[in-house]
Write a protein that holds these residues in place. Structure first.
Motif, PDB file in Angstrom:
ATOM      1  N   ALA A  62      27.564 -13.973  61.658  1.00 14.75           N
ATOM      2  CA  ALA A  62      28.377 -14.653  62.664  1.00 14.75           C
ATOM      3  C   ALA A  62      27.756 -16.008  62.957  1.00 14.75           C
ATOM      4  CB  ALA A  62      28.464 -13.827  63.945  1.00 14.75           C
ATOM      5  N   ILE A  63      28.537 -17.069  62.769  1.00 10.81           N
ATOM      6  CA  ILE A  63      28.046 -18.443  62.891  1.00 10.81           C
ATOM      7  C   ILE A  63      28.604 -19.072  64.162  1.00 10.81           C
ATOM      8  CG2 ILE A  63      27.978 -20.720  61.806  1.00 10.81           C
ATOM      9  CD1 ILE A  63      28.354 -19.332  59.107  1.00 10.81           C
ATOM     10  N   GLY A  64      27.719 -19.699  64.941  1.00 12.82           N
ATOM     11  CA  GLY A  64      28.105 -20.311  66.204  1.00 12.82           C
ATOM     12  C   GLY A  64      28.872 -21.611  66.052  1.00 12.82           C
ATOM     13  N   ASP A  65      29.095 -22.278  67.176  1.00 13.61           N
ATOM     14  CA  ASP A  65      29.939 -23.471  67.265  1.00 13.61           C
ATOM     15  C   ASP A  65      29.430 -24.582  66.350  1.00 13.61           C
ATOM     16  OD1 ASP A  65      30.155 -21.739  69.488  1.00 13.61           O
ATOM     17  OD2 ASP A  65      31.088 -23.315  70.679  1.00 13.61           O
ATOM     18  N   VAL A  66      30.309 -25.087  65.500  1.00 13.55           N
ATOM     19  CA  VAL A  66      29.942 -26.100  64.515  1.00 13.55           C
ATOM     20  C   VAL A  66      30.144 -27.514  65.060  1.00 13.55           C
ATOM     21  CG1 VAL A  66      30.381 -26.966  62.182  1.00 13.55           C
ATOM     22  CG2 VAL A  66      30.523 -24.517  62.647  1.00 13.55           C
ATOM     23  N   HIS A  67      31.241 -27.759  65.755  1.00 16.86           N
ATOM     24  CA  HIS A  67      31.527 -29.045  66.402  1.00 16.86           C
ATOM     25  C   HIS A  67      31.288 -30.258  65.485  1.00 16.86           C
ATOM     26  CE1 HIS A  67      32.881 -28.088  70.370  1.00 16.86           C
ATOM     27  NE2 HIS A  67      31.824 -27.333  70.643  1.00 16.86           N
ATOM     28  N   GLY A  68      31.966 -30.250  64.362  1.00 18.96           N
ATOM     29  CA  GLY A  68      31.944 -31.437  63.510  1.00 18.96           C
ATOM     30  C   GLY A  68      30.687 -31.638  62.691  1.00 18.96           C
ATOM     31  N   CYS A  69      29.782 -30.669  62.675  1.00 17.67           N
ATOM     32  CA  CYS A  69      28.527 -30.810  61.929  1.00 17.67           C
ATOM     33  C   CYS A  69      28.690 -30.187  60.545  1.00 17.67           C
ATOM     34  CB  CYS A  69      27.375 -30.171  62.694  1.00 17.67           C
ATOM     35  SG  CYS A  69      27.032 -30.975  64.280  1.00 17.67           S
ATOM     36  N   ARG A  70      29.374 -30.878  59.679  1.00 19.76           N
ATOM     37  CA  ARG A  70      29.711 -30.349  58.360  1.00 19.76           C
ATOM     38  C   ARG A  70      28.464 -30.058  57.528  1.00 19.76           C
ATOM     39  NH1 ARG A  70      29.168 -30.763  52.721  1.00 19.76           N
ATOM     40  NH2 ARG A  70      31.089 -30.014  51.742  1.00 19.76           N
ATOM     41  N   ASP A  71      27.465 -30.922  57.572  1.00 23.53           N
ATOM     42  CA  ASP A  71      26.259 -30.709  56.769  1.00 23.53           C
ATOM     43  C   ASP A  71      25.514 -29.456  57.209  1.00 23.53           C
ATOM     44  OD1 ASP A  71      26.912 -32.992  55.413  1.00 23.53           O
ATOM     45  OD2 ASP A  71      25.393 -34.257  56.371  1.00 23.53           O
ATOM     46  N   HIS A  72      25.468 -29.192  58.516  1.00 27.17           N
ATOM     47  CA  HIS A  72      24.835 -27.976  59.013  1.00 27.17           C
ATOM     48  C   HIS A  72      25.582 -26.747  58.496  1.00 27.17           C
ATOM     49  CE1 HIS A  72      23.395 -30.999  61.825  1.00 27.17           C
ATOM     50  NE2 HIS A  72      22.513 -30.148  62.316  1.00 27.17           N
ATOM     51  N   LEU A  73      26.902 -26.808  58.534  1.00 27.13           N
ATOM     52  CA  LEU A  73      27.704 -25.674  58.081  1.00 27.13           C
ATOM     53  C   LEU A  73      27.495 -25.415  56.596  1.00 27.13           C
ATOM     54  CD1 LEU A  73      29.861 -23.531  58.681  1.00 27.13           C
ATOM     55  CD2 LEU A  73      31.601 -25.281  58.216  1.00 27.13           C
ATOM     56  N   ALA A  74      27.493 -26.472  55.803  1.00 30.32           N
ATOM     57  CA  ALA A  74      27.283 -26.316  54.360  1.00 30.32           C
ATOM     58  C   ALA A  74      25.907 -25.719  54.073  1.00 30.32           C
ATOM     59  CB  ALA A  74      27.442 -27.664  53.663  1.00 30.32           C
ATOM     60  N   GLU A  75      24.887 -26.149  54.805  1.00 30.40           N
ATOM     61  CA  GLU A  75      23.543 -25.607  54.603  1.00 30.40           C
ATOM     62  C   GLU A  75      23.474 -24.142  55.032  1.00 30.40           C
ATOM     63  OE1 GLU A  75      19.459 -25.248  53.724  1.00 30.40           O
ATOM     64  OE2 GLU A  75      21.091 -26.524  53.002  1.00 30.40           O
ATOM     65  N   VAL A 118      29.505  -7.857  72.417  1.00 28.45           N
ATOM     66  CA  VAL A 118      30.304  -9.061  72.197  1.00 28.45           C
ATOM     67  C   VAL A 118      29.414 -10.156  71.607  1.00 28.45           C
ATOM     68  CG1 VAL A 118      31.760 -10.820  73.261  1.00 28.45           C
ATOM     69  CG2 VAL A 118      31.840  -8.455  74.103  1.00 28.45           C
ATOM     70  N   VAL A 119      29.839 -10.690  70.468  1.00 28.73           N
ATOM     71  CA  VAL A 119      29.140 -11.798  69.814  1.00 28.73           C
ATOM     72  C   VAL A 119      30.008 -13.032  70.012  1.00 28.73           C
ATOM     73  CG1 VAL A 119      28.136 -12.667  67.680  1.00 28.73           C
ATOM     74  CG2 VAL A 119      28.191 -10.192  68.125  1.00 28.73           C
ATOM     75  N   HIS A 120      29.432 -14.084  70.625  1.00 35.79           N
ATOM     76  CA  HIS A 120      30.252 -15.225  71.046  1.00 35.79           C
ATOM     77  C   HIS A 120      29.462 -16.522  70.984  1.00 35.79           C
ATOM     78  CE1 HIS A 120      28.339 -15.877  75.066  1.00 35.79           C
ATOM     79  NE2 HIS A 120      27.961 -14.622  74.882  1.00 35.79           N
ATOM     80  N   GLY A 121      30.171 -17.610  71.230  1.00 37.99           N
ATOM     81  CA  GLY A 121      29.590 -18.932  71.391  1.00 37.99           C
ATOM     82  C   GLY A 121      30.116 -19.544  72.682  1.00 37.99           C
ATOM     83  N   HIS A 122      30.605 -20.800  72.593  1.00 46.38           N
ATOM     84  CA  HIS A 122      31.330 -21.485  73.678  1.00 46.38           C
ATOM     85  C   HIS A 122      30.437 -22.085  74.754  1.00 46.38           C
ATOM     86  CE1 HIS A 122      34.646 -22.550  76.271  1.00 46.38           C
ATOM     87  NE2 HIS A 122      34.310 -21.675  77.205  1.00 46.38           N
ATOM     88  N   THR A 123      29.432 -21.351  75.198  1.00 47.94           N
ATOM     89  CA  THR A 123      28.535 -21.840  76.252  1.00 47.94           C
ATOM     90  C   THR A 123      27.197 -22.190  75.623  1.00 47.94           C
ATOM     91  OG1 THR A 123      29.615 -20.454  77.924  1.00 47.94           O
ATOM     92  CG2 THR A 123      27.405 -21.282  78.424  1.00 47.94           C
TER      93      THR A 123
END
Length: 245
Positions: A19-32, A199-204
């Motif tokens: 489960a991956i948390g909030d990415v918010h436009g960080c494409r390089d982090h997501l790819a890694e 519950v597994v979540h992000g947001h905060t």
């Protein structure tokens, strides 16, 4: 006290979960993060697996367009890659349909999203605002709109319930309001009782991942901290890890 405690919670037999948390436009982090996860999958050869993204793919970070492109490609390549809706993703859709200079998108990172599509949103002048919003609607590919519209609001595997923001205490997990699943905060965060599932979540955003008896928060504010966090679940084993920009 009824419900599932984190320490006793198990993933489904034979399926490793990420489960991956909030990415918010960080494409390089997501790819890694995907590179690291797939390296683990190749090394460990689990019988099956799922990668679950917990929402908020756009806004604030530098490359929201790249994040959506990446996720579309990953989901087309393997249907075991899942993406849930976050409030910012829904806010982006709402802005495209009805631009609001005072809404979530305009006030909380949407200008960076527009910039990733080559558009500068002008909030200072009403006419220029309308023109720039029309340019953004033209610049966003139909496949991106379809991706955002197709996002689910929750997923359940084993003893775990995945969503963006959290759940409303006292309401069964199968009857949760989608608005709560992408927006809820205090009434959920301050609830100490156990839920039907963990519950597994992000947001905060949190400085370090929160692991409590009833929930795990993996939003490490990647756009600001430079860390994208994930939770891995394999049977009774659970571990947190992060990639850094």
């Amino acid at each position: 006290m009824s419900g599932i405690h984190f320490e006793e919670a198990r993933g489904p037999d034979g399926i490793r979960l990420y489960a991956i948390g909030d990415v918010h436009g960080c494409r390089d982090h997501l790819a890694e993060m995907h590179r690291l996860i797939h390296a683990e999958i190749i090394r460990d050869k689990p019988a099956d697996w799922r990668i679950i993204h917990l929402g908020d793919y756009v806004d604030r970070g530098p490359d929201s367009r790249g994040v959506i492109d990446f996720l579309i490609g990953a989901m087309q390549a393997d249907d075991r890659v899942l993406a849930l809706a976050g409030n910012h993703d829904v806010g982006f859709l709402e802005f495209l349909a009805e631009p609001d200079p005072y809404g979530l998108f305009a006030r909380y990172g949407g200008l960076e999203t527009a910039h990733s599509y080559g558009v500068e949103i002008d909030l200072a002048d009403a006419d220029r605002f309308r023109e720039s919003c029309a340019a953004l609607a033209e610049a966003v590919p139909p496949a991106h709109v379809a991706f955002l519209r197709g996002l689910g609001f929750s997923a359940t595997f084993g003893d775990f319930f995945f969503c963006h923001a959290g759940v409303r205490p006292g309401t069964s997990l199968d009857r949760q309001d989608p608005q709560d699943l992408i927006w809820i905060r205090d009434v959920f965060l301050n609830h100490s009782g156990l839920f039907e599932k963990v519950v597994v979540h992000g947001h905060t955003p949190v400085l370090a991942p929160e692991v409590l008896a009833n929930r795990i928060n993996v939003d490490s504010a990647a756009f600001q901290s430079g860390r994208l966090t994930a939770l891995a679940i394999d049977g009774a084993q659970k571990r947190l890890f992060a990639v850094k920009g």
